[in-house]
Motif scaffolding. Structure first.
Motif, PDB file in Angstrom:
ATOM      1  N   UNK A  17       0.826  -1.214   0.000  1.00 29.49           N
ATOM      2  CA  UNK A  17       0.000   0.000   0.000  1.00 29.49           C
ATOM      3  C   UNK A  17       0.856   1.258   0.000  1.00 29.49           C
ATOM      4  N   UNK A  18       1.899   1.259   0.827  1.00 21.48           N
ATOM      5  CA  UNK A  18       2.808   2.408   0.864  1.00 21.48           C
ATOM      6  C   UNK A  18       3.507   2.591  -0.480  1.00 21.48           C
ATOM      7  N   UNK A  19       3.921   1.473  -1.072  1.00 24.22           N
ATOM      8  CA  UNK A  19       4.561   1.536  -2.388  1.00 24.22           C
ATOM      9  C   UNK A  19       3.625   2.072  -3.454  1.00 24.22           C
ATOM     10  N   UNK A  20       2.350   1.684  -3.360  1.00 29.01           N
ATOM     11  CA  UNK A  20       1.356   2.180  -4.317  1.00 29.01           C
ATOM     12  C   UNK A  20       1.189   3.689  -4.201  1.00 29.01           C
ATOM     13  N   UNK A  21       1.097   4.194  -2.965  1.00 33.90           N
ATOM     14  CA  UNK A  21       0.937   5.638  -2.755  1.00 33.90           C
ATOM     15  C   UNK A  21       2.170   6.412  -3.227  1.00 33.90           C
ATOM     16  N   UNK A  22       3.339   5.903  -2.904  1.00 29.96           N
ATOM     17  CA  UNK A  22       4.565   6.580  -3.332  1.00 29.96           C
ATOM     18  C   UNK A  22       4.729   6.531  -4.851  1.00 29.96           C
ATOM     19  N   UNK A  23       4.249   5.463  -5.480  1.00 33.03           N
ATOM     20  CA  UNK A  23       4.288   5.365  -6.951  1.00 33.03           C
ATOM     21  C   UNK A  23       3.388   6.417  -7.578  1.00 33.03           C
ATOM     22  N   UNK A  24       2.203   6.611  -6.976  1.00 36.54           N
ATOM     23  CA  UNK A  24       1.294   7.655  -7.465  1.00 36.54           C
ATOM     24  C   UNK A  24       1.962   9.018  -7.369  1.00 36.54           C
ATOM     25  N   UNK A  25       2.611   9.286  -6.229  1.00 33.07           N
ATOM     26  CA  UNK A  25       3.308  10.564  -6.030  1.00 33.07           C
ATOM     27  C   UNK A  25       4.400  10.742  -7.089  1.00 33.07           C
ATOM     28  N   UNK A  26       5.155   9.678  -7.347  1.00 37.57           N
ATOM     29  CA  UNK A  26       6.249   9.737  -8.315  1.00 37.57           C
ATOM     30  C   UNK A  26       5.729   9.994  -9.726  1.00 37.57           C
ATOM     31  N   UNK A  27       4.708   9.249 -10.142  1.00 40.55           N
ATOM     32  CA  UNK A  27       4.171   9.417 -11.496  1.00 40.55           C
ATOM     33  C   UNK A  27       3.515  10.779 -11.686  1.00 40.55           C
ATOM     34  N   UNK A  28       2.835  11.263 -10.653  1.00 40.71           N
ATOM     35  CA  UNK A  28       2.225  12.592 -10.758  1.00 40.71           C
ATOM     36  C   UNK A  28       3.311  13.673 -10.822  1.00 40.71           C
ATOM     37  N   UNK A  29       4.423  13.438 -10.105  1.00 42.65           N
ATOM     38  CA  UNK A  29       5.544  14.376 -10.177  1.00 42.65           C
ATOM     39  C   UNK A  29       6.137  14.434 -11.574  1.00 42.65           C
ATOM     40  N   UNK A  30       6.312  13.268 -12.196  1.00 45.57           N
ATOM     41  CA  UNK A  30       6.820  13.220 -13.582  1.00 45.57           C
ATOM     42  C   UNK A  30       5.850  13.894 -14.536  1.00 45.57           C
ATOM     43  N   UNK A  31       4.552  13.654 -14.311  1.00 42.97           N
ATOM     44  CA  UNK A  31       3.536  14.276 -15.179  1.00 42.97           C
ATOM     45  C   UNK A  31       3.545  15.794 -15.041  1.00 42.97           C
ATOM     46  N   UNK A  32       3.795  16.296 -13.823  1.00 43.63           N
ATOM     47  CA  UNK A  32       3.867  17.752 -13.625  1.00 43.63           C
ATOM     48  C   UNK A  32       5.062  18.350 -14.348  1.00 43.63           C
TER      49      UNK A  32
END
Length: 271
Positions: A17-32
């Protein structure tokens, strides 16, 4: 040894679950980063950044809510995660509101035009709905034993008090948070983010068991969309009108009432 082995699957689920949340943060950061490089229109730029920020906040909160429900008798771990991810959001989402109330506050104070505000609100609304269906798709993969796709489409009513008390709680939470947000601009960024994260954690601790302490209409729509469908008037009043009332009272108090009170005090001193 056997007790440790029994706990191992649960530890794996939490790490997933923690990995999933951090992955979302990472991908959204790349998208920004891509959005900042490729989008040159101010409106398109604002839309994309608000969409990505709201998407990140909603997805992570869905997962945090899921984790907090596993052991409600011991809230220390969920509150620690709320504080940690509030820090993460504070560091990664600077320059965006990811909350319709934040946008409306800026519009009321003259910090944002009506067109830009409307664009930001539209982005947040669309993002809130997209995040709900995206998290449902992720849960359907069954990455942990907690991930059940049907859960995201059911109404789990977070309101455990009568309507008037729920309105008061969400109004007060919105008032306190946005007052702190507005009046902490001069504080050093690193310290400010920690203070706001601590405040969010406290508000969730104080009001989470009563209304969820959401004070964010877009987030509430993403978390409780099915409940909006089943009891629209109640949820609209508690999670949309009440937080809006909170920022309206905050703007009136700090922009009109307190300056008026201060002027009267100065006049009385002179007399």
């Amino acid at each position: 040894m056997s007790a440790g082995l029994a706990l191992w699957p649960e530890v794996q689920d939490i790490c997933t679950s923690l990995g999933l949340m951090l992955s979302v943060v990472l991908f959204m950061g790349l998208a920004r980063v891509i959005a900042r490089q490729q989008l040159h229109s101010p409106k398109a730029h604002a839309f994309a950044l608000e969409f990505l920020a709201t998407f990140q906040l909603c997805c992570c909160t869905h997962e945090l809510q899921l984790l907090s429900e596993q052991d409600p008798a011991h809230p220390t771990w969920p509150l620690t995660l709320i504080y940690f991810f509030s820090l993460v959001h504070g560091l990664t989402l600077m320059g965006t509101a990811s909350n319709p109330c934040g946008v409306m506050m800026q519009m009321m104070l003259g910090g944002m035009s009506f067109e830009m505000g409307a664009m930001s609100l539209l982005a947040q609304l669309i993002s809130a709905l997209c995040s709900r269906y995206c998290i449902g798709a992720l849960w359907s993969l069954g990455l942990t034993k907690y991930h059940v796709s049907e859960r995201s489409f059911s109404c789990r009513n977070p309101i455990h008090v009568d309507l008037v008390k729920a309105i008061i709680i969400e109004t007060i939470c919105s008032f306190i948070f946005h007052s702190a947000l507005l009046h902490s601009q001069e504080i050093r960024t690193k310290l400010r983010i920690h203070l706001l994260a601590a405040l969010i954690t406290f508000l969730v601790y104080a009001g989470g068991s009563l209304t969820g302490a959401v004070f964010n209409p877009a987030l509430a729509l993403s978390l409780h969309f099915k409940c909006f469908d089943e009891a629209f008037s109640q949820f609209f009043i508690v999670y949309c009108l009440a937080p809006t009332l909170g920022i309206l009272l905050m703007v009136l108090m700090f922009s009109l009432f307190l300056p008026w009170l201060n002027n009267n005090h100065i006049i009385n001193k002179k007399e």
